[in-house]
Design a protein around this motif. Structure first.
Motif, PDB file in Angstrom:
ATOM      1  N   GLY A  69       0.788  -1.229   0.000  1.00  6.79           N
ATOM      2  CA  GLY A  69       0.000   0.000   0.000  1.00  6.79           C
ATOM      3  C   GLY A  69       0.820   1.279   0.000  1.00  6.79           C
ATOM      4  O   GLY A  69       0.250   2.379  -0.015  1.00  6.79           O
TER       5      GLY A  69
ATOM      6  N   ARG B  53      -1.838   9.208  -2.754  1.00 13.06           N
ATOM      7  CA  ARG B  53      -2.902   9.849  -1.971  1.00 13.06           C
ATOM      8  C   ARG B  53      -2.393  11.139  -1.324  1.00 13.06           C
ATOM      9  O   ARG B  53      -3.093  12.161  -1.325  1.00 13.06           O
ATOM     10  CB  ARG B  53      -3.391   8.877  -0.899  1.00 13.06           C
ATOM     11  CG  ARG B  53      -4.563   9.399  -0.078  1.00 13.06           C
ATOM     12  CD  ARG B  53      -4.961   8.404   0.989  1.00 13.06           C
ATOM     13  NE  ARG B  53      -6.073   8.887   1.792  1.00 13.06           N
ATOM     14  CZ  ARG B  53      -6.549   8.280   2.883  1.00 13.06           C
ATOM     15  NH1 ARG B  53      -5.973   7.138   3.284  1.00 13.06           N
ATOM     16  NH2 ARG B  53      -7.553   8.787   3.560  1.00 13.06           N
TER      17      ARG B  53
ATOM     18  N   GLN C 115      -8.109   4.372  -7.907  1.00 17.32           N
ATOM     19  CA  GLN C 115      -8.993   5.427  -7.410  1.00 17.32           C
ATOM     20  C   GLN C 115      -8.196   6.628  -6.916  1.00 17.32           C
ATOM     21  O   GLN C 115      -8.595   7.779  -7.149  1.00 17.32           O
ATOM     22  CB  GLN C 115      -9.864   4.882  -6.267  1.00 17.32           C
ATOM     23  CG  GLN C 115     -10.947   3.901  -6.725  1.00 17.32           C
ATOM     24  CD  GLN C 115     -10.466   2.462  -6.747  1.00 17.32           C
ATOM     25  OE1 GLN C 115      -9.276   2.199  -6.948  1.00 17.32           O
ATOM     26  NE2 GLN C 115     -11.393   1.534  -6.552  1.00 17.32           N
ATOM     27  N   TRP C 116      -7.070   6.374  -6.250  1.00 11.91           N
ATOM     28  CA  TRP C 116      -6.245   7.477  -5.754  1.00 11.91           C
ATOM     29  C   TRP C 116      -5.573   8.224  -6.917  1.00 11.91           C
ATOM     30  O   TRP C 116      -5.398   9.447  -6.855  1.00 11.91           O
ATOM     31  CB  TRP C 116      -5.196   6.989  -4.756  1.00 11.91           C
ATOM     32  CG  TRP C 116      -5.796   6.520  -3.464  1.00 11.91           C
ATOM     33  CD1 TRP C 116      -5.679   5.291  -2.885  1.00 11.91           C
ATOM     34  CD2 TRP C 116      -6.630   7.288  -2.591  1.00 11.91           C
ATOM     35  NE1 TRP C 116      -6.383   5.232  -1.710  1.00 11.91           N
ATOM     36  CE2 TRP C 116      -6.976   6.443  -1.502  1.00 11.91           C
ATOM     37  CE3 TRP C 116      -7.120   8.583  -2.608  1.00 11.91           C
ATOM     38  CZ2 TRP C 116      -7.790   6.869  -0.455  1.00 11.91           C
ATOM     39  CZ3 TRP C 116      -7.937   9.019  -1.572  1.00 11.91           C
ATOM     40  CH2 TRP C 116      -8.269   8.167  -0.510  1.00 11.91           C
TER      41      TRP C 116
ATOM     42  N   ASN D 289      -1.119  -2.704  -3.975  1.00 11.45           N
ATOM     43  CA  ASN D 289      -1.609  -1.344  -3.679  1.00 11.45           C
ATOM     44  C   ASN D 289      -3.107  -1.244  -3.947  1.00 11.45           C
ATOM     45  O   ASN D 289      -3.534  -0.719  -4.986  1.00 11.45           O
ATOM     46  CB  ASN D 289      -0.859  -0.316  -4.529  1.00 11.45           C
ATOM     47  CG  ASN D 289       0.569  -0.129  -4.081  1.00 11.45           C
ATOM     48  OD1 ASN D 289       0.837   0.603  -3.129  1.00 11.45           O
ATOM     49  ND2 ASN D 289       1.479  -0.799  -4.762  1.00 11.45           N
ATOM     50  N   PRO D 290      -3.908  -1.759  -3.031  1.00  6.39           N
ATOM     51  CA  PRO D 290      -5.364  -1.698  -3.213  1.00  6.39           C
ATOM     52  C   PRO D 290      -5.833  -0.251  -3.407  1.00  6.39           C
ATOM     53  O   PRO D 290      -5.295   0.672  -2.801  1.00  6.39           O
ATOM     54  CB  PRO D 290      -5.903  -2.276  -1.897  1.00  6.39           C
ATOM     55  CG  PRO D 290      -4.783  -3.125  -1.353  1.00  6.39           C
ATOM     56  CD  PRO D 290      -3.521  -2.437  -1.779  1.00  6.39           C
ATOM     57  N   PHE D 291      -6.804  -0.084  -4.283  1.00  4.26           N
ATOM     58  CA  PHE D 291      -7.433   1.222  -4.561  1.00  4.26           C
ATOM     59  C   PHE D 291      -6.475   2.240  -5.178  1.00  4.26           C
ATOM     60  O   PHE D 291      -6.764   3.438  -5.187  1.00  4.26           O
ATOM     61  CB  PHE D 291      -8.049   1.812  -3.287  1.00  4.26           C
ATOM     62  CG  PHE D 291      -9.016   0.901  -2.593  1.00  4.26           C
ATOM     63  CD1 PHE D 291     -10.231   0.593  -3.183  1.00  4.26           C
ATOM     64  CD2 PHE D 291      -8.692   0.325  -1.376  1.00  4.26           C
ATOM     65  CE1 PHE D 291     -11.129  -0.274  -2.556  1.00  4.26           C
ATOM     66  CE2 PHE D 291      -9.580  -0.535  -0.745  1.00  4.26           C
ATOM     67  CZ  PHE D 291     -10.803  -0.834  -1.334  1.00  4.26           C
TER      68      PHE D 291
ATOM     69  N   ALA E   3       0.378   3.562  -3.155  1.00  4.82           N
ATOM     70  CA  ALA E   3      -0.950   4.179  -3.143  1.00  4.82           C
ATOM     71  C   ALA E   3      -1.024   5.309  -2.119  1.00  4.82           C
ATOM     72  O   ALA E   3      -1.635   6.357  -2.373  1.00  4.82           O
ATOM     73  CB  ALA E   3      -2.017   3.120  -2.839  1.00  4.82           C
ATOM     74  N   ASP E   4      -0.375   5.112  -0.963  1.00  5.13           N
ATOM     75  CA  ASP E   4      -0.364   6.166   0.065  1.00  5.13           C
ATOM     76  C   ASP E   4       0.378   7.399  -0.424  1.00  5.13           C
ATOM     77  O   ASP E   4      -0.033   8.538  -0.146  1.00  5.13           O
ATOM     78  CB  ASP E   4       0.281   5.646   1.351  1.00  5.13           C
ATOM     79  CG  ASP E   4      -0.623   4.685   2.113  1.00  5.13           C
ATOM     80  OD1 ASP E   4      -1.849   4.852   2.045  1.00  5.13           O
ATOM     81  OD2 ASP E   4      -0.101   3.765   2.766  1.00  5.13           O
TER      82      ASP E   4
ATOM     83  N   MET F  61      -4.451  -1.809 -11.868  1.00  9.89           N
ATOM     84  CA  MET F  61      -4.797  -2.642 -10.717  1.00  9.89           C
ATOM     85  C   MET F  61      -3.534  -3.311 -10.195  1.00  9.89           C
ATOM     86  O   MET F  61      -2.701  -3.796 -10.972  1.00  9.89           O
ATOM     87  CB  MET F  61      -5.838  -3.689 -11.112  1.00  9.89           C
ATOM     88  CG  MET F  61      -7.235  -3.114 -11.302  1.00  9.89           C
ATOM     89  SD  MET F  61      -8.486  -4.377 -11.606  1.00  9.89           S
ATOM     90  CE  MET F  61      -8.119  -4.788 -13.309  1.00  9.89           C
TER      91      MET F  61
ATOM     92  N   CYS G 252      -1.656   4.006 -12.860  1.00 11.13           N
ATOM     93  CA  CYS G 252      -3.101   3.743 -12.917  1.00 11.13           C
ATOM     94  C   CYS G 252      -3.369   2.335 -13.445  1.00 11.13           C
ATOM     95  O   CYS G 252      -3.874   2.143 -14.552  1.00 11.13           O
ATOM     96  CB  CYS G 252      -3.791   4.793 -13.784  1.00 11.13           C
ATOM     97  SG  CYS G 252      -5.578   4.780 -13.585  1.00 11.13           S
TER      98      CYS G 252
END
Length: 457
Positions: A349, A356, A396-397, A391-393, A352-353, A387, A385
């Motif tokens: 993750g 974010r 979206q981030w 790194n879930p989601f 992704a963080d 899947m 961008c």
């Protein structure tokens, strides 16, 4: 409110004391000060009587003057059980607090060097706990008389539940003036007694205290991880702890100065604890970036955006260079339910963080939007961008980040508009679904069945 009536006989008690008939006295107290419950199971408060409180006080003073033996152990415990049961009545609390000598006699009693009394310490602390519930005057009095004793118990790892319960409930009404040594002690106890809810409550409260954050860097890695764990736990539950600005700045500084530690996890099975700290910091900061109460402070810190951008560029590059902990996993089964070993790794993750953090820092902030463009982060963010089970989601981030980057910023919109398609990327996810992407040589991309492609060949 229902009260259970009480009737005490001073002559009977005096007779037992003069005869040293402690067994009979113990039974007498157990009967008179027993707790009963109403039909709903709630304990009934015992009716207030000055005569009853004075009786208990007299027993305390009389026993304190005797040479204690094993025969006293039962009556001492029963005496404080009776007090513990009685002080749930607010009138009893007030009467004891207003008695100049009652609590002084209790602490003098505790200071007697006797194992018999020490065996009753737990019940004495329970009595004090019931005494201070919802009673500021009682808190002030107990603090004045017992505070050093409570801290000593905590430092000596004794009666942790009762002592931490007292400390926490005192902190609701009074500034305890704790120092780094006590903070360290409480964190150590939390690590070894994490089932004690009052240590957790106490830690929550400390995290909201500016003085606590002046000591944060002095804590060892395990204790810092415990602090971040509590913050993260509350964030996940949607109950984010309101930390002071000094606390937020301490966390940002720790992240900015130590972020490169995450690269030490590449190609290693056993990751250093410091890397988990960086991962937790990214999670915590990214969550606070979504909170408008803190966003202006975060957006004023260019180093946070630059450091996050540098980390993103490098881990994205590393993930493409070879198979490692930063390489995207696009296996459909892993995306549905990531492997536990993947989830436990500090890199889980992390990318992704970072996106974010960057995306939220750019929200309605042209300085951060421009800085992101100048740091050439936009193409990297767009390239993320996909899947990714690690790194879930993340998609979206990325979408949110692009939206925030482009809002009222023509330069950023132009950068994205000028990006050129360079073919299509093979995706294991699409292959699992039996499809792929195919370009017609222009800007159009079609979804094509793999079987159709094979038949054409």
């Amino acid at each position: 409110m229902m009260f259970r009536p009480i009737s005490v006989n001073l002559e009977t008690v005096d007779g037992y004391l003069q005869q040293n008939n402690y067994s009979a006295l113990e039974l007498y107290l157990k009967t008179e000060f027993r707790l009963e419950k109403d039909e709903t199971g709630v304990p009934l408060k015992i009716e207030f009587s000055t005569k009853a409180v004075d009786l208990l006080h007299q027993i305390l003073k009389t026993i304190a003057q005797q040479n204690l033996t094993k025969n006293h152990e039962g009556i001492i415990k029963e005496l404080f059980r009776s007090l513990r049961n009685y002080v749930i009545n607010p009138d009893v609390q007030t009467y004891i607090v207003n008695d100049e000598f009652f609590l002084l006699n209790v602490v003098s009693f505790m200071n007697l060097q006797s194992e018999i009394i020490q065996n009753a310490f737990q019940i004495i602390l329970q009595f004090l706990f019931n005494l201070i519930i919802s009673n500021k005057s009682a808190v002030d009095k107990v603090y004045d008389v017992f505070y050093p004793t409570i801290l000593t118990f905590l430092k000596d790892n004794k009666y942790v539940y009762e002592s931490s319960a007292l400390l926490y409930n005192m902190s609701l009404y009074k500034d305890l003036n704790l120092d780094c040594g006590i903070y360290n002690c409480l964190l150590e106890l939390y690590d070894s007694h994490n089932s004690v809810e009052y240590l957790y409550f106490m830690l929550e409260k400390l995290i909201s205290d500016g003085n606590f954050w002046k000591c944060y860097k002095k804590f060892d890695i395990n204790k810092r991880a415990a602090v971040l764990g509590v913050i993260r736990d509350k964030q996940i539950k949607g109950e984010a702890i309101k930390i002071p600005i000094i606390g937020l700045k301490v966390l940002i500084n720790q992240f900015v100065t130590s972020g490169k530690i995450i690269f030490q996890t590449v190609g290693t099975k056993d990751s250093r604890l410091e890397a988990y700290e960086i991962s937790q910091l990214a999670q915590v900061i990214s969550s606070y970036c979504s909170n408008e109460d803190y966003l202006k402070v975060l957006q004023s810190d260019k180093d946070l955006l630059i450091n996050s951008g540098v980390l993103l560029i490098n881990i994205h590059r590393l993930g493409k260079e070879s198979e490692n902990c930063f390489t995207s996993i696009q296996n459909l089964s892993e995306i549905r339910e990531p492997n536990k070993n993947i989830q436990k790794h500090p890199a889980f993750g992390f990318k992704a963080d970072l996106i974010r953090i960057i995306g939220n820092l750019c929200w309605k902030n042209k300085i951060m939007q421009d800085l992101t463009r100048e740091a050439e982060l936009i193409p990297v963010i767009l390239d993320c961008c996909n899947m990714d089970a690690r790194n879930p989601f993340i998609m979206q981030w990325v979408i949110l980040a692009v939206r925030n980057l482009c809002e009222n910023n023509l330069e950023n919109q132009k950068i994205i508009a000028e990006l050129h398609q360079q073919g299509t990327v093979s995706s294991s996810v699409l292959q699992e679904l039996g499809i792929t992407l195919e370009s017609d040589g222009d800007k159009s991309i079609k979804i094509v069945s793999l079987e159709t492609l094979r038949s054409q060949k």
